[in-house]
Design a protein around this motif. Structure first.
Motif, mmCIF file in Angstrom:
data_model
loop_
_atom_site.group_PDB
_atom_site.id
_atom_site.type_symbol
_atom_site.label_atom_id
_atom_site.label_comp_id
_atom_site.label_asym_id
_atom_site.label_seq_id
_atom_site.Cartn_x
_atom_site.Cartn_y
_atom_site.Cartn_z
ATOM 1 N N SER A 299 49.234 12.915 45.749
ATOM 2 C CA SER A 299 49.032 11.845 46.092
ATOM 3 C C SER A 299 48.053 10.888 45.727
ATOM 4 C CB SER A 299 49.487 11.297 47.774
ATOM 5 O OG SER A 299 49.043 10.366 48.158
ATOM 6 N N SER A 300 47.620 10.084 44.764
ATOM 7 C CA SER A 300 46.555 9.576 44.720
ATOM 8 C C SER A 300 45.856 8.927 45.855
ATOM 9 C CB SER A 300 46.547 8.581 43.528
ATOM 10 O OG SER A 300 47.066 9.063 42.402
ATOM 11 N N SER A 301 46.824 8.333 46.736
ATOM 12 C CA SER A 301 46.183 7.613 47.950
ATOM 13 C C SER A 301 45.484 8.854 48.588
ATOM 14 C CB SER A 301 47.423 6.791 48.540
ATOM 15 O OG SER A 301 47.869 5.723 47.759
ATOM 16 N N GLY A 336 48.865 9.470 34.094
ATOM 17 C CA GLY A 336 49.566 10.450 34.214
ATOM 18 C C GLY A 336 51.078 10.086 34.463
ATOM 19 N N THR A 337 51.330 9.170 35.435
ATOM 20 C CA THR A 337 52.544 8.526 35.924
ATOM 21 C C THR A 337 52.910 7.730 34.561
ATOM 22 O OG1 THR A 337 51.891 8.472 38.096
ATOM 23 C CG2 THR A 337 53.447 6.894 37.428
ATOM 24 N N ALA A 338 52.248 6.711 33.976
ATOM 25 C CA ALA A 338 52.711 6.175 32.921
ATOM 26 C C ALA A 338 53.283 6.985 31.850
ATOM 27 C CB ALA A 338 51.605 5.288 32.231
ATOM 28 N N ILE A 410 55.999 18.308 38.499
ATOM 29 C CA ILE A 410 55.398 17.597 37.487
ATOM 30 C C ILE A 410 54.682 16.592 38.403
ATOM 31 C CG2 ILE A 410 55.733 15.889 35.516
ATOM 32 C CD1 ILE A 410 58.647 17.473 35.225
ATOM 33 N N ASP A 411 55.172 16.140 39.578
ATOM 34 C CA ASP A 411 54.416 14.890 40.299
ATOM 35 C C ASP A 411 53.029 15.710 40.676
ATOM 36 O OD1 ASP A 411 53.631 12.898 41.577
ATOM 37 O OD2 ASP A 411 55.136 12.992 43.269
ATOM 38 N N MET A 412 52.703 16.900 41.095
ATOM 39 C CA MET A 412 51.430 17.737 41.313
ATOM 40 C C MET A 412 50.471 17.428 39.978
ATOM 41 S SD MET A 412 53.200 20.875 42.953
ATOM 42 C CE MET A 412 51.922 21.586 43.794
ATOM 43 N N CYS A 413 51.247 17.565 38.554
ATOM 44 C CA CYS A 413 50.479 17.688 37.612
ATOM 45 C C CYS A 413 50.085 16.265 37.188
ATOM 46 C CB CYS A 413 51.272 18.277 36.348
ATOM 47 S SG CYS A 413 51.645 20.090 36.615
ATOM 48 N N ARG A 414 51.127 15.342 37.412
ATOM 49 C CA ARG A 414 50.675 14.040 36.937
ATOM 50 C C ARG A 414 49.682 13.204 37.900
ATOM 51 N NH1 ARG A 414 56.400 13.031 38.330
ATOM 52 N NH2 ARG A 414 56.305 11.795 40.036
ATOM 53 N N THR A 415 49.826 13.670 39.131
ATOM 54 C CA THR A 415 48.638 12.984 39.967
ATOM 55 C C THR A 415 47.167 13.691 39.816
ATOM 56 O OG1 THR A 415 50.508 13.262 41.783
ATOM 57 C CG2 THR A 415 48.313 12.733 42.581
ATOM 58 N N VAL A 417 46.189 14.070 36.806
ATOM 59 C CA VAL A 417 45.955 13.356 35.827
ATOM 60 C C VAL A 417 45.338 11.923 35.885
ATOM 61 C CG1 VAL A 417 46.692 12.285 33.492
ATOM 62 C CG2 VAL A 417 47.230 14.677 33.986
ATOM 63 N N ASN A 418 46.126 11.538 36.850
ATOM 64 C CA ASN A 418 45.943 10.123 37.602
ATOM 65 C C ASN A 418 44.655 10.006 38.196
ATOM 66 O OD1 ASN A 418 48.531 9.381 37.139
ATOM 67 N ND2 ASN A 418 49.399 9.372 38.839
ATOM 68 N N VAL A 419 44.422 11.100 39.100
ATOM 69 C CA VAL A 419 43.086 11.104 39.683
ATOM 70 C C VAL A 419 41.936 11.342 38.920
ATOM 71 C CG1 VAL A 419 41.708 12.207 41.661
ATOM 72 C CG2 VAL A 419 44.023 11.595 42.141
HETATM 73 N N1 ASP Z 1 52.478 10.928 42.995
HETATM 74 C C1 ASP Z 1 51.699 10.129 42.001
HETATM 75 C C2 ASP Z 1 50.299 9.643 42.541
HETATM 76 O O1 ASP Z 1 50.166 9.622 43.731
HETATM 77 C C3 ASP Z 1 52.751 8.855 41.773
HETATM 78 C C4 ASP Z 1 53.853 9.175 41.036
HETATM 79 O O2 ASP Z 1 53.676 9.226 39.765
HETATM 80 O O3 ASP Z 1 54.924 9.587 41.517
HETATM 81 O O4 ASP Z 1 49.574 9.652 41.849
#
Ligand code: ASP
Length: 443
Positions: A299-301, A336-338, A410-415, A417-419
């Motif tokens: 979770s980015s938040s 990552g999400t995109a 995958i969510d763990m990995c993309r988050t 990347v997001n952060v």
């Molecule tokens: N879990 C991701 C985030 O919080 C959002 C997502 O891609 O589902 O950054």
């Protein structure tokens, strides 16, 4: 300053402690999964009572309490960090420049991310090789959950998302976790505050600085338990699910995670090196607490408090830029999400045999960039967005059920990347910006 690894209590640096917690949780979780399950008479895996007790009474509550503590700090942080960031950036010209650069960063770097994902799916064709029978079985398993996501996706039409940016009631936006709405309110509030020089506004800004300092103090306290919480979160995930769900979709997972890794370990370092003029290894060392928190919370938040702490205390970038970019980035900048959205859309198109022309793929690219901005920074936040993109291209949105079993990993990995993208953005956007005028005046 700029040590990034100041011990959070005890002698060992925080990032080392977190890494140890991460490894202990993952390894212990893997062992517990192996020894804590038996195959029942019905052929299904059953959890043994001892593991059930450990999960229910120890690791789950520890992980959940940590998540609650982080989420608890998000609202005061978002509001105070963004208003202060805007006020400190100050004059409209500088604000326009930083805002413009942030937007350009989000659009360009998300665009690069989606492109990497699309190329990977086109080259490796993970959707074409799935046995239809296996596919149907996987879809049947998660059909109900997928139906809920599709429903949410339909409710979140592009117009609805656009309207939610301007909240009718900022408090309601906060209560409903509509962070984009809160940010919009805070941005306007900050812009107005920056243009006023009255005594009242000065007092308000001083008070808000107090709110921010107090929240940061709380974050520093919460982060002390992060190494244990990270261990608990990973243990819970791995001990209860194992890795068996990844097997039938191994190629899809490999393509998605591989593409994310390229973005994280090739694109970001190049940007940091050439534009940010920062040694990427040093950057990763400093960003590690935020990256590990992102990986274990998905979770980015929830990671925002840690991200801000890293930006504020470790990166050595102007505080106002970190506050502005990381706060906005937590929901609006999701590289990552995109990337993942593009991968799923193309993967399911391949699975269902829907031909997407190059022109349509360009459209997918644009939708995914917007999807990265619109997705909520919570676990699985992108799934409803993906469902709505699938509908647009005539791909059955229920197909999302196919990937639900592997989504958490995958969510763990993309988050992560997001952060990391938010912190990379902070470094890049800080280039050429004057240092904090208040530097040194604050503790
Ligand atoms: N879990 C991701 C985030 O919080 C959002 C997502 O891609 O589902 O950054």
């Amino acid at each position: 300053m700029a040590t990034g690894t100041s011990p959070a209590g005890g002698g060992m640096a925080l990032h080392t402690k977190m890494l140890i917690g991460f490894l202990v949780g993952a390894v212990a979780g893997g062992i517990a999964y192996e020894f804590g399950h038996v195959v029942g008479a019905d052929g299904l895996k059953q959890t043994l009572p001892w593991l059930q007790v450990v999960l229910t009474w120890i690791t789950q509550p520890v992980g959940t309490i940590f998540l609650h503590l982080l989420f608890m700090l998000v609202l005061p942080l978002v509001f105070s960090a963004l208003v202060l960031g805007v006020v400190e950036i100050g004059d409209p010209k500088a604000l326009g420049r930083v805002g413009g650069r942030t937007l350009a960063f989000i659009l360009t770097v998300s665009g690069i991310a989606v492109m990497i994902g699309l190329v990977a799916v086109n080259v490796f064709q993970p959707g074409a090789g799935i046995d239809p029978a296996v596919g149907q079985a996987l879809m049947a398993e998660s059909a109900t959950q997928a139906a809920g996501i599709v429903e949410r996706g339909e409710a979140a039409s592009a117009m609805q998302v656009l309207l939610s940016i301007v909240p009718r009631n900022p408090l309601a936006a906060g209560v409903e976790n509509n962070l984009i709405g809160v940010m919009f309110f805070a941005l306007l509030f900050g812009i107005a505050a920056a243009s006023l020089k009255t005594e009242g506004v000065r007092t308000f800004v001083g008070t808000l600085q107090g709110v921010y300092d107090i929240t940061l103090k709380l974050i520093n306290a919460v982060i002390r338990i992060a190494p244990y919480a990270v261990a608990a979160l990973l243990f819970t995930l791995i001990a209860s699910r194992g890795f068996s769900a990844l097997v039938p979709l191994a190629k899809f997972v490999a393509v998605a995670v591989g593409a994310l890794a390229v973005h994280l370990f090739v694109v970001f370092p190049l940007l940091l090196w050439f534009i940010g003029r920062m040694n990427p290894l040093e950057f990763f060392r400093r960003a590690q607490p935020a990256m590990l928190t992102a990986f274990s919370t998905s979770s980015s938040s929830a990671t925002l408090p840690t991200t801000l702490r890293v930006a504020e205390e470790s990166l050595g970038t102007p505080k106002r830029i970190g506050r502005f970019v990381c706060t906005l980035g937590a929901t609006a900048n999701m590289n990552g999400t995109a990337l993942f959205e593009g991968v799923v859309v193309l993967f399911l198109a391949q699975f269902f045999g829907v031909e997407l022309s190059l022109g349509q793929q360009v459209l997918v690219l644009l939708m995914c960039i917007l999807g990265g901005i619109g997705a909520a920074g919570v676990p699985g936040g992108s799934l409803p967005v993906i469902a709505s993109i699938l509908v647009m291209f005539g791909i059955p949105p229920e197909g999302i059920a196919l990937i639900l079993g592997v989504d958490r990993f995958i969510d763990m990995c993309r988050t992560t990347v997001n952060v990391t993208g938010d912190l990379v953005g902070t470094v890049l956007i800080s280039r050429g910006e004057p240092p904090d005028p208040l530097e040194g005046a604050r503790q």
